[in-house]
Design an enzyme around this catalytic site. Structure first.
Site, PDB file in Angstrom:
ATOM      1  CB  CYS A  13      -1.058   0.133   1.124  1.00  7.27           C
ATOM      2  SG  CYS A  13       0.041   0.283   2.668  1.00  7.27           S
ATOM      3  CG  ASP A 454      10.761  27.606 -33.903  1.00  7.93           C
ATOM      4  OD1 ASP A 454      10.836  28.754 -34.102  1.00  7.93           O
ATOM      5  OD2 ASP A 454      10.839  26.685 -34.573  1.00  7.93           O
ATOM      6  CG  ASP A 652      11.953  22.403 -35.400  1.00  8.50           C
ATOM      7  OD1 ASP A 652      12.130  23.587 -35.086  1.00  8.50           O
ATOM      8  OD2 ASP A 652      12.070  22.163 -36.582  1.00  8.50           O
TER       9      ASP A 652
END
Length: 856
Positions: A13, A454, A652
């Protein structure tokens, strides 16, 4: 700091995971520790000069659990499905066997304990031999002792609760097993005490003692508690096993063997034996074993399992191929570049596993409570029992109250509330080409209020393309010949766009001499003993070429975000070719969806203001920050954050990496650089901005699910514990038998896991795409009406003039309404007001100079 992953055993648990975290955090040199109950794993960041792996393992063992360093060298190929599932399946099988054995002994135990209640029920009569054996005070010792014998096998097959429960209790770190062990043991010990009292009563002829204790046996309660909790654990374990299905599916995508060419022969080897530089052969219908570059042949490859893109991708020599994708048609050979753990599929699996085993900040709420939960419950059970005795109730009643409190309490529900939702959520993301690298990123994404994007490669395709050709005295073919001759020696991206376009059009090469690049202005060269120029206004002005009558055209092109290249000879302009980095098909829709979600959209670009403004107008971007140097992007993100905004950055490139790292959530376009992907929190494999929208929606769904789970876990315990403690007994007469408390406890854990599994039904639904079948008004995907909507796939379209010609030709057909002619999709999308034969559509397009591939 060294980061290391460990496999943990013995946890049952969230109190267990909380105890391990607490004990490890006390060690000098530990920077951070995160224990995941669902995956039975632990991530530790520590100072190697102060601590060793052995010290960490020793600390975990002192806490009452087992630990070992996780083997991080597993690859897709050697992580076969059987081995991946083995532990989970073994646990499920063990739980199932324990439940069946428990049930086999529980049924007669319950019947013997309560046979008198069944006598006469629905016409049922208790058999005479039962009455002779167990009925009456004279048979009380048999009645009690048989129950004791029947409960012993149930206790034995479920002995793990006692081993772990008492072990952690003695180490002062009790967990859920401790509650079960104490509760069921108390019931059995009291039953044994009752047997002695019955024996005493029979020996001394005191039938009142016999009668009293034969009715106060708790063997059936102990048996029922253990059986019901084991049933709950079994159902919970089965449900938990489903949470990792996404990872298992990923692991089974890659083939187990590969065909390698050695000394001119085809040799079949295990996929993990392929080394970098090997030439691998792939036949039609086969899966690609590792990443590489095609060296011979061509084909179409189904990359949907990696990118989520359903349309096969055409590949030829020099193109990259990704391991685990499927070769649809051609026979080809490729050189292996990334093998074993370096393959794309393995990196994806690693990201998903790390995210699944990580802990979201919201989990700390449950962890803090779980750390003190079990001791508090034990205290409540003892206090409740004592209070009821003081209030004059019998010891048996007080004991049942104490046992009920112990077994109804559920730290499991608290501990599972967060990790199951995160595991299912990250798995669902992976299925849709969205890699979420941590639980923290998944949680933060739901609260972002600003998305910074971008431009190049993110909003746009990052590949300049020819968009317009304006010729003057020369015909288009002659202009393109000169353009190709001028630009073939240039390395400028705009020149590459022109060369690619002319190659597609089949324009022949012509010889040039005296080529010269004029920095910042353009190029010049001699063709057929005549000097030609290609460049901007500055170059034309320098050569005294009059461009005044083309100024309006040039300005219009520039305002549309295009870069006009002016071509001239020694005396005059011979034509203009416009080049632009066109936006992706889904960029506008993604931006609109972010705005619908009340998220501010900002475009961050190094482009000039004019180009940036053109993109802004075209896509409806609320705010644009242009002419930003690469080094300043991070500073702009910090500036927005200083306004109190929660920022997600989508990019990117290498120059985006600092900004991705600075943002609250960095989202990398999958086709981008490795540096950008490493710096990001979320990776979009399809390089589609719509997936950024999906990532935010998925985050919102996961956090909502976690909050639901936590609410019900808290609500259950806040109601269940007082009810079990008898708070409502005096006023309303409500009390809870221990066996019902055990059933409720098991059900609560199963409910939490089941609720989390609802996330598996999360659907990627976006707004309107007329050409591709989306509807923003209903925010759900709709099907094209086959009778009046058609997509015509066309061969030969290469520029905007082509699309205009096709559009004009189709508009002239009676009953045809043109929705869109998409150059990138090589398709025309039309709606028919009345039936029009496909042959008519084909003939019209053929007459316009193009070929119809298919109509659907």
């Amino acid at each position: 700091m060294k980061k290391e992953k460990y496999d943990i055993t013995g946890m049952s648990c969230s109190a267990c995971s909380s105890r391990i975290e607490k004990d490890l955090s006390k060690l000098e040199g530990v920077d951070s520790v995160s224990v995941n109950l669902l995956t039975n794993s632990m991530n530790v960041s520590y100072d190697e000069s102060t601590l060793t792996s052995g010290d960490i393992i020793s600390s975990v063992e002192k806490s009452g659990y087992g630990a070992m360093v996780h083997d991080g060298n597993d690859t897709v190929q050697n992580k076969k499905e059987d081995s991946v599932k083995k532990d989970s399946e073994d646990e499920i099988k063990s739980m199932k066997n324990r439940f069946i054995i428990s049930l086999i002994f529980l049924i007669p135990l319950m019947y013997i304990a309560m046979y008198h209640m069944f006598d006469g029920f629905l016409g049922f009569k208790t058999p005479d031999f039962i009455m002779h054996l167990f009925h009456g005070n004279e048979n009380a010792i048999i009645f009690a002792f048989v129950q004791f014998l029947l409960v012993l096998p149930i206790m034995y097959v479920n002995r793990k609760y006692y081993i772990v429960g008492f072990k952690t209790l003695f180490k002062l770190s009790p967990n859920m097993d401790s509650l079960i062990a104490i509760g069921s043991s108390a019931a059995v010990v009291y039953g044994v005490f009752a047997i002695f009292r019955i024996g005493f009563g029979l020996g001394h002829g005191d039938m009142s003692i016999v009668d009293r204790y034969s009715m106060d046996l708790y063997f059936e309660s102990a048996g029922m508690i253990l059986t019901l909790i084991t049933l709950g654990k079994y159902l919970e374990t089965r449900s938990k096993g489903k949470t990792s299905e996404a990872i298992t599916k990923l692991m089974n995508l890659a083939p187990k063997t590969a065909l390698v060419e050695k000394d001119g022969e085809e040799i079949e080897v295990l996929a993990e034996q392929v080394i970098k530089g090997d030439i691998v052969i792939v036949k039609p219908g086969s899966s690609i074993p590792v990443d590489g570059v095609i060296v011979s042949g061509s084909t179409s490859i189904d990359e949907s399992m990696i990118t989520g893109e359903s349309i096969p991708v055409e590949k030829a020599e020099g193109d990259k191929v990704i391991g685990a994708t499927i070769n649809k048609s051609g026979y080809f050979k490729f050189e292996a570049t990334n093998v074993n753990e370096d393959t794309t599929i393995n990196k994806i699996i690693k990201l998903v596993e790390e995210a699944s085993s990580s802990k979201a900040p919201i989990a700390k709420i449950a962890d803090k409570i779980s750390g003190i939960f079990v001791p508090v419950v034990i205290t409540i059970a003892v206090v409740a029992a004592v209070v009821w005795i003081i209030m004059g109730q019998s010891f048996e009643f007080a004991l049942s109250i104490g046992i009920a409190v112990l077994v109804i309490s559920c730290p499991c529900a608290l501990g599972l509330a967060t990790p199951v939702a995160i595991m299912v959520g990250t798995g669902k993301g992976a299925e849709n080409g969205i890699l979420i690298k941590s639980g923290e990123a998944l949680e933060i994404a739901h609260s972002i209020d600003t998305v910074v994007m971008d431009k190049t490669g993110t909003i746009t395709k990052g590949e300049p393309r020819v968009t317009d050709i304006i010729n003057t005295d020369l015909d288009e073919t002659e202009l393109l010949k000169i353009a190709k001759g001028l630009e073939k020696s240039s390395e400028h991206p705009l020149a590459e766009a022109i060369i690619k376009y002319t190659d597609e059009k089949g324009i022949e090469d012509i010889d040039t001499t005296d080529f010269e690049a004029v920095f910042g202005k353009g190029v010049k060269a001699r063709i057929n003993n005549k000097t030609y120029y290609a460049g901007n206004r500055a170059l034309m002005n320098e050569q005294d070429i009059d461009i005044s009558k083309y100024e309006e055209t040039i300005n219009t092109l520039a305002d549309d975000g295009k870069t006009p290249l002016i071509f001239s000879d020694d005396t005059s302009v011979i034509g203009i070719i416009a080049v632009a980095d066109v936006e992706k098909e889904t960029s506008k829709e993604a931006i609109d969806l972010f705005k619908e979600m009340d998220i501010d959209v900002v475009m961050l670009t190094g482009d000039n203001k004019r180009t940036a403004k053109a993109i802004q107008r075209k896509l409806g971007i609320p705010k644009v920050i242009s002419e930003v140097l690469p080094d300043d992007k991070e500073a702009k993100i910090s500036e927005i954050q200083s306004e109190g905004k929660k920022v997600a950055m989508v990019g990117d490139g290498i120059n985006d990496a600092p900004a991705l790292a600075r943002a609250d959530v960095g989202i990398a376009i999958g086709a981008g650089t490795d540096v950008a992907i490493e710096s990001a929190d979320i990776v979009l494999m399809k390089s589609d901005l719509l997936d950024a929208v999906t990532a935010v929606k998925l985050s919102k769904a996961v956090i909502k699910n976690i909050k639901e789970n936590l609410f019900w876990a808290f609500f259950y315990n806040s109601v269940g514990i007082p009810l079990a403690a008898g708070v409502f007994y005096t006023a309303l007469g409500w009390s809870l038998r221990p066996m019902f408390g055990a059933a409720a406890m098991s059900l609560s854990s199963v409910c939490v896991v089941t609720n989390a599994l609802r996330l598996k039904f999360f659907k990627v639904e976006h707004g309107k795409k007329t050409a591709k079948g989306y509807d923003t008004n209903n925010d759900q995907v709709i099907k094209d009406e086959a009778d009046n909507k058609k997509q015509i796939v066309i061969k030969g379209m290469t520029c905007s003039h082509c699309t205009s010609a096709v559009e004009k030709a189709l508009k002239d057909v009676d009953g045809v309404e043109v929705e869109k002619v998409d150059l990138d999709a090589k398709s025309a999308y039309i709606t028919l007001d009345k039936p029009v034969e496909d042959k008519i559509l084909k003939d019209v397009i053929k007459n316009a100079g193009y070929k119809v591939v298919k109509i659907k």
